[in-house]
Design a protein around this motif. Sequence first.
Motif, mmCIF file in Angstrom:
data_model
loop_
_atom_site.group_PDB
_atom_site.id
_atom_site.type_symbol
_atom_site.label_atom_id
_atom_site.label_comp_id
_atom_site.label_asym_id
_atom_site.label_seq_id
_atom_site.Cartn_x
_atom_site.Cartn_y
_atom_site.Cartn_z
ATOM 1 N N ILE A 15 0.807 -1.215 0.000
ATOM 2 C CA ILE A 15 0.000 0.000 0.000
ATOM 3 C C ILE A 15 0.846 1.274 0.000
ATOM 4 C CG2 ILE A 15 -1.554 1.352 1.471
ATOM 5 C CD1 ILE A 15 -3.151 -1.206 1.923
ATOM 6 N N PRO A 16 1.918 1.407 0.809
ATOM 7 C CA PRO A 16 2.691 2.665 0.741
ATOM 8 C C PRO A 16 3.243 2.953 -0.652
ATOM 9 C CG PRO A 16 3.247 1.440 2.723
ATOM 10 C CD PRO A 16 2.405 0.528 1.885
ATOM 11 N N ALA A 17 3.898 1.985 -1.267
ATOM 12 C CA ALA A 17 4.542 2.225 -2.566
ATOM 13 C C ALA A 17 3.543 2.336 -3.701
ATOM 14 C CB ALA A 17 5.546 1.113 -2.854
ATOM 15 N N LEU A 18 2.529 1.464 -3.719
ATOM 16 C CA LEU A 18 1.628 1.400 -4.871
ATOM 17 C C LEU A 18 0.377 2.259 -4.711
ATOM 18 C CD1 LEU A 18 1.811 -2.372 -5.875
ATOM 19 C CD2 LEU A 18 3.061 -0.440 -6.836
ATOM 20 N N ALA A 19 -0.036 2.536 -3.480
ATOM 21 C CA ALA A 19 -1.243 3.336 -3.270
ATOM 22 C C ALA A 19 -0.965 4.665 -2.581
ATOM 23 C CB ALA A 19 -2.274 2.537 -2.467
ATOM 24 N N GLY A 20 0.263 4.865 -2.077
ATOM 25 C CA GLY A 20 0.632 6.158 -1.519
ATOM 26 C C GLY A 20 -0.018 6.502 -0.205
ATOM 27 N N HIS A 21 -0.368 5.493 0.610
ATOM 28 C CA HIS A 21 -0.977 5.762 1.898
ATOM 29 C C HIS A 21 -0.169 5.131 3.025
ATOM 30 C CE1 HIS A 21 -4.411 7.199 -0.382
ATOM 31 N NE2 HIS A 21 -4.911 7.669 0.755
ATOM 32 N N SER A 22 -0.236 5.755 4.189
ATOM 33 C CA SER A 22 0.490 5.271 5.361
ATOM 34 C C SER A 22 -0.180 4.021 5.917
ATOM 35 C CB SER A 22 0.515 6.345 6.454
ATOM 36 O OG SER A 22 1.139 7.513 5.998
ATOM 37 N N ILE A 23 0.645 3.106 6.429
ATOM 38 C CA ILE A 23 0.144 1.933 7.142
ATOM 39 C C ILE A 23 0.760 1.926 8.536
ATOM 40 C CG2 ILE A 23 -0.205 0.570 5.043
ATOM 41 C CD1 ILE A 23 2.418 -0.916 5.745
ATOM 42 N N THR A 24 0.105 1.245 9.451
ATOM 43 C CA THR A 24 0.671 1.145 10.801
ATOM 44 C C THR A 24 1.880 0.230 10.809
ATOM 45 O OG1 THR A 24 -0.906 -0.629 11.318
ATOM 46 C CG2 THR A 24 -1.536 1.634 11.914
ATOM 47 N N ALA A 25 1.768 -0.932 10.162
ATOM 48 C CA ALA A 25 2.883 -1.890 10.095
ATOM 49 C C ALA A 25 2.482 -3.040 9.186
ATOM 50 C CB ALA A 25 3.243 -2.420 11.480
ATOM 51 N N ALA A 26 3.491 -3.667 8.580
ATOM 52 C CA ALA A 26 3.296 -4.882 7.784
ATOM 53 C C ALA A 26 4.574 -5.699 7.861
ATOM 54 C CB ALA A 26 2.963 -4.543 6.326
ATOM 55 N N PRO A 27 4.483 -7.019 7.871
ATOM 56 C CA PRO A 27 5.683 -7.849 8.042
ATOM 57 C C PRO A 27 6.801 -7.555 7.047
ATOM 58 C CG PRO A 27 3.728 -9.186 8.336
ATOM 59 C CD PRO A 27 3.252 -7.834 7.861
ATOM 60 N N GLU A 28 6.465 -7.177 5.831
ATOM 61 C CA GLU A 28 7.494 -6.948 4.814
ATOM 62 C C GLU A 28 8.459 -5.850 5.224
ATOM 63 O OE1 GLU A 28 9.891 -7.155 1.609
ATOM 64 O OE2 GLU A 28 8.393 -8.606 2.248
ATOM 65 N N GLN A 29 7.983 -4.829 5.889
ATOM 66 C CA GLN A 29 8.829 -3.712 6.283
ATOM 67 C C GLN A 29 9.495 -3.920 7.641
ATOM 68 O OE1 GLN A 29 5.787 -3.237 4.868
ATOM 69 N NE2 GLN A 29 6.190 -2.013 3.053
#
Length: 548
Positions: free
Chosen positions: A429-443
Amino acid sequence: MSGAPSGRRGIALLGALTALVYLYLALFTPGTLALSPFTIQDDARQFQSWMPRLTDPRLLRGDPIANYWHAMSPPVYRWLFEAGAGLGLDPIMLGRLLPVPLVLLSLWGAWRLALKLTPDPRVAFFAAAFCLAYLVHDDSLFSATPRAFSAPLLLLALNAVVARRAWQAVAWLTLLAAIYPTSAIAGFGILGLSRVRRGSRLPLELEWRALPPLIVGAAAIVLAALPLQHTSQAWGPVITLDQAMTMPAMNRPDGRSSIVNASGRIAWVCSPRVGYLPEALPCSWNIPGAPAIDALLMVPLLLLAIRAARGRPDPQTAARGRLFLHALVACSLCFGVAAVFAFNLHFPGRYTQRILGPLEWLATGQMLGAWLASRGRAWTGAAIALVAVSAATPLAGLVRPPDPGLLRFVRALPPGARIGGVSEELAVIPALAGHSITAAPEQAIPWHMGYYGPFERNLQRALALVSAPTQAGMAANLDAAYVVVDRDLLARSVIPERYHQIVPDDADAAQRSFALGPSALQRAAPRCAIYRGPAAWVLDGACLRAPG
């Protein structure tokens, strides 16, 4: 391919085929001619998580994940994407196109280096093709991250080292240091060792005329790496080895960033982060015999290094025979220092794997090519097979979100909207949709605790959010305007496996809570869903906060 011109044609064919196959995979949906709009490289989900800002400054404003990966992006790497955006090229598309010149540059560098290591163009072709076969089956070249530049710039620098063009080598290593410092430091060690000779009064002496480029090179590499060091300090402290051994993400064989073997000991020999050996067969998969297989792949490089150490390099040029010896010594020294100061000098494996990986396959191709060249037609058949296999099967590490509709929906949300939840889809979502996320395992990369500590807590809160049995418990852990949840979690209480690799205790606790009955979020999902896709649902945070 009996001479250099034929070898060049073969190299050009190999490069063109590899580039075409990659471009198809990167731009189209496999098996069709339909453009794939949301394809992204695996690790680009980290390094490109800040880049939507380049096309819309309103996006990801103040987002800690975007801020961290912006800080971890060396200035030269950032400038490349900023320049592309200035010319109207979307950063994600530039990331998908970038591997093409890097593949071609790597192959050209390997070919030129191989020609210096062996007088037979047929053997040089085989060595270069072997090197490329390794590089296109390791996702680094395709990653659209700083490490993608390591192999091509290193090979160009080593060309200059073997040709005894010290100033040219310094130039390439300085550029490499500005993008991927660990490879540059090891490469500089190789350059320095190449200027050591047997002396008349001392066993070994440094050539006096080598001092100016070495002094300038050392200063240039330090200055080139300083900006990245400076920007990363704000996210400190760096984790220590003792801290790493308390983190489930690192101290378990199945951890997201594991540094241990199956028995739980630090895997200094074979680990993607702290292991000495390049991983042709990933040791993190705990495949029986994987370390031994990876060690065997080093044998040709070791044999050539031993031959040089005994003072009997190939008679054509002394420098070429000693390249592998210098690489082993320089990488081993860097690895040892990085291990002692772990992890202040980055992960130790970065000083060996990125250098010895291409070189071990170059050495293997050189020895096998020489053996086949003496057998006429056998060489031709093997060369054709190698071209076909390596060109047709690049492992590009591409990620294609299963639900493009979800990304289109999220893109349409207000620019400052923050998204939480538990889902495999959050990572893009951050890279492809340009919105902030709280957390995701990939990062979830444990290195700087100023980043990883809060990030880990956000993962824990996300699991508590989706598994809380009461509405009050759910609301207490809700820190986002919208929540994305996998359909499998909503329907069958299945937590994505990667959460177990990072915060296993919290994932297990959530699983136990699910076993007692549907969570508050599961019960509220049907009335709060504002998007229902095949992979995940988007839930409205305000609706979740309101008593049902």
